[in-house]
Scaffold this active site. Sequence first.
Site, PDB file in Angstrom:
ATOM      1  N   ARG A 144      64.690  52.194  33.448  1.00  0.00           N
ATOM      2  CA  ARG A 144      64.260  51.013  34.197  1.00  0.00           C
ATOM      3  C   ARG A 144      64.289  49.755  33.316  1.00  0.00           C
ATOM      4  O   ARG A 144      64.656  48.668  33.778  1.00  0.00           O
ATOM      5  CB  ARG A 144      62.851  51.254  34.750  1.00  0.00           C
ATOM      6  CG  ARG A 144      62.210  50.066  35.441  1.00  0.00           C
ATOM      7  CD  ARG A 144      62.858  49.727  36.757  1.00  0.00           C
ATOM      8  NE  ARG A 144      62.276  48.508  37.304  1.00  0.00           N
ATOM      9  CZ  ARG A 144      62.913  47.667  38.105  1.00  0.00           C
ATOM     10  NH1 ARG A 144      64.141  47.911  38.490  1.00  0.00           N
ATOM     11  NH2 ARG A 144      62.309  46.593  38.559  1.00  0.00           N
TER      12      ARG A 144
ATOM     13  N   ARG B 182      59.428  48.309  25.814  1.00  0.00           N
ATOM     14  CA  ARG B 182      59.384  49.091  27.056  1.00  0.00           C
ATOM     15  C   ARG B 182      60.505  50.138  27.052  1.00  0.00           C
ATOM     16  O   ARG B 182      60.308  51.274  27.495  1.00  0.00           O
ATOM     17  CB  ARG B 182      59.530  48.173  28.273  1.00  0.00           C
ATOM     18  CG  ARG B 182      59.615  48.959  29.580  1.00  0.00           C
ATOM     19  CD  ARG B 182      59.665  48.069  30.801  1.00  0.00           C
ATOM     20  NE  ARG B 182      59.795  48.869  32.013  1.00  0.00           N
ATOM     21  CZ  ARG B 182      59.762  48.382  33.246  1.00  0.00           C
ATOM     22  NH1 ARG B 182      59.597  47.083  33.427  1.00  0.00           N
ATOM     23  NH2 ARG B 182      59.883  49.176  34.290  1.00  0.00           N
TER      24      ARG B 182
ATOM     25  N   HIS C  39      47.512  52.559  39.912  1.00  0.00           N
ATOM     26  CA  HIS C  39      48.744  53.343  40.042  1.00  0.00           C
ATOM     27  C   HIS C  39      48.441  54.814  40.296  1.00  0.00           C
ATOM     28  O   HIS C  39      49.244  55.694  39.954  1.00  0.00           O
ATOM     29  CB  HIS C  39      49.637  53.195  38.784  1.00  0.00           C
ATOM     30  CG  HIS C  39      50.285  51.861  38.671  1.00  0.00           C
ATOM     31  ND1 HIS C  39      51.151  51.522  37.646  1.00  0.00           N
ATOM     32  CD2 HIS C  39      50.204  50.752  39.451  1.00  0.00           C
ATOM     33  CE1 HIS C  39      51.568  50.283  37.807  1.00  0.00           C
ATOM     34  NE2 HIS C  39      51.000  49.791  38.885  1.00  0.00           N
TER      35      HIS C  39
ATOM     36  N   TYR D  80      53.287  55.691  42.770  1.00  0.00           N
ATOM     37  CA  TYR D  80      53.321  56.103  41.366  1.00  0.00           C
ATOM     38  C   TYR D  80      52.871  57.550  41.164  1.00  0.00           C
ATOM     39  O   TYR D  80      53.125  58.136  40.116  1.00  0.00           O
ATOM     40  CB  TYR D  80      52.436  55.183  40.515  1.00  0.00           C
ATOM     41  CG  TYR D  80      53.090  53.877  40.164  1.00  0.00           C
ATOM     42  CD1 TYR D  80      53.805  53.724  38.976  1.00  0.00           C
ATOM     43  CD2 TYR D  80      52.992  52.774  41.001  1.00  0.00           C
ATOM     44  CE1 TYR D  80      54.403  52.519  38.646  1.00  0.00           C
ATOM     45  CE2 TYR D  80      53.594  51.566  40.690  1.00  0.00           C
ATOM     46  CZ  TYR D  80      54.291  51.445  39.501  1.00  0.00           C
ATOM     47  OH  TYR D  80      54.891  50.245  39.174  1.00  0.00           O
TER      48      TYR D  80
ATOM     49  N   CYS E  43      46.210  44.538  40.704  1.00  0.00           N
ATOM     50  CA  CYS E  43      47.579  45.051  40.659  1.00  0.00           C
ATOM     51  C   CYS E  43      48.295  44.702  41.958  1.00  0.00           C
ATOM     52  O   CYS E  43      47.680  44.700  43.027  1.00  0.00           O
ATOM     53  CB  CYS E  43      47.551  46.564  40.455  1.00  0.00           C
ATOM     54  SG  CYS E  43      49.177  47.352  40.498  1.00  0.00           S
ATOM     55  N   ASP E  44      49.600  44.459  41.859  1.00  0.00           N
ATOM     56  CA  ASP E  44      50.350  44.063  43.053  1.00  0.00           C
ATOM     57  C   ASP E  44      50.923  45.243  43.833  1.00  0.00           C
ATOM     58  O   ASP E  44      51.329  45.076  44.981  1.00  0.00           O
ATOM     59  CB  ASP E  44      51.489  43.102  42.679  1.00  0.00           C
ATOM     60  CG  ASP E  44      52.539  43.751  41.791  1.00  0.00           C
ATOM     61  OD1 ASP E  44      52.277  44.840  41.249  1.00  0.00           O
ATOM     62  OD2 ASP E  44      53.619  43.158  41.616  1.00  0.00           O
TER      63      ASP E  44
ATOM     64  N   ASN F 112      50.023  44.828  32.688  1.00  0.00           N
ATOM     65  CA  ASN F 112      50.042  46.287  32.667  1.00  0.00           C
ATOM     66  C   ASN F 112      49.826  46.834  31.255  1.00  0.00           C
ATOM     67  O   ASN F 112      49.985  46.099  30.296  1.00  0.00           O
ATOM     68  CB  ASN F 112      51.390  46.799  33.201  1.00  0.00           C
ATOM     69  CG  ASN F 112      51.396  46.932  34.710  1.00  0.00           C
ATOM     70  OD1 ASN F 112      50.414  47.334  35.301  1.00  0.00           O
ATOM     71  ND2 ASN F 112      52.506  46.591  35.332  1.00  0.00           N
TER      72      ASN F 112
END
Length: 442
Positions: free
Chosen positions: A285, A93, A200, A265, A169-170, A147
């Site tokens: 992040r 990531r 998103h 997003y 998705c949350d 994701n």
Amino acid sequence: MKKYSITVAGGGSTFTPGIVLMLLENQKRFPIRQIKFYDNDKERQEIVAKACGIYLKEHAPEISFSYSTEPENAFTDIDFVLAHIRVGKYAMREKDEKIPMKYGVVGQETCGPGGLAYGMRSIGGVIEILDYMEKYSPNAWMLNYSNPAAIVAEATRRLRPNSRILNICDMPIDLEEKMAAMCGISSRKEMTVSYYGLNHFGWWSAIYDKDGNDLMPKIRAHVKENGFADALSETNQHVDESWRETFTKAKDVYALDPDTIPNTYLKYYLYPDYVVSHSNPDYTRANEVMDGREKQVFGACRSIIERGTSAGGGFEADVHASYIVDLACAIAENTRERFLLIVPNEGAIENFDRTAMVEIPCIVGSNGYEKICQGAIPQFQRGLMEQQVSVEKLTVEAWIEGSYQKMWQAITLSKTVPSAAVAKKILDEMIKANQGFWPELK
């Protein structure tokens, strides 16, 4: 009432302890006889699993618990797979976020080139887990919140169209809780929403309370002035500085279409220059999470293992993830509850690509879902969505066909990328970084 058997795919995730505690808190409506963990990282899973095992023994000894890296053990005799895998973990990531930023492009987990890189890693992992479930427990359901959900959903549509998988998705759920708070309502479940978009990448077009009162004017006025920032609570899981900034920026995203409420997003697509200028290319992040949540959760797990008890151990139920239990209950008990799911469009948004995987409200019961049609959408949103869904489809085609050309096209088409030349540089560096994770592109 039947008791259910659950496999958590991604047993070594920092979110797994919170999921376990959340499952236990909902035992009255969703009783469990067995919880299993599955992960392909034995050492990482073992730390989380041993700590969760101690917690379960102390708080729910009647529930059978096991963990494994062997698919047959993990996926036999189960009713649900809760899938939240991260292929390549946070080390990859970090590369997803930092490589694009070298070229002045948004570096983000699920948006832009970083999201496409993550998608190319995730497709194989999700398909693999789905196949294990269908081989060993063919009547089970997979609730997937891995994701990047849009790309994963498109891949499952293409490669496993008849599978018992629900992609969810949350993030919309989190924002709906904030909107409920704006209106003085105790829970998002007291609201009925209309929503359309891609994962998103969507908009609320109508929101009513349980008495049919229109809540949009109040929410619009609030978001216009504050975004979502002042609806944050200290218990919210997204309270790092980067998330606070995202919730604040929503007011500028809202300004582009004051008739709807946007998903946060969208800032990455509509204000990419702002995002890049307000990002630290050396500390993204991923670094926040590794220095924060990662250390906190694994520290708590090691402490529980060393002490042999979970008392005062620092585990907290992930109440934010209660929607997963809601979804499982809807299937198991045929509750016919409404959820935002990522599903094949097939006319639900009437003036949009029928084959697109769209995020819309659905009614869920024991036979799956029924889509709630959202009608025609405005030209602005439709134009943005046509571009983004093409990015997602090209990425999946690149994975299936091993096509360098289509991956270059996908990155070029992203609204976050300024030119094909920049897209090619990012792609070439991403290919080197993802060796062993991506299929070979020719």
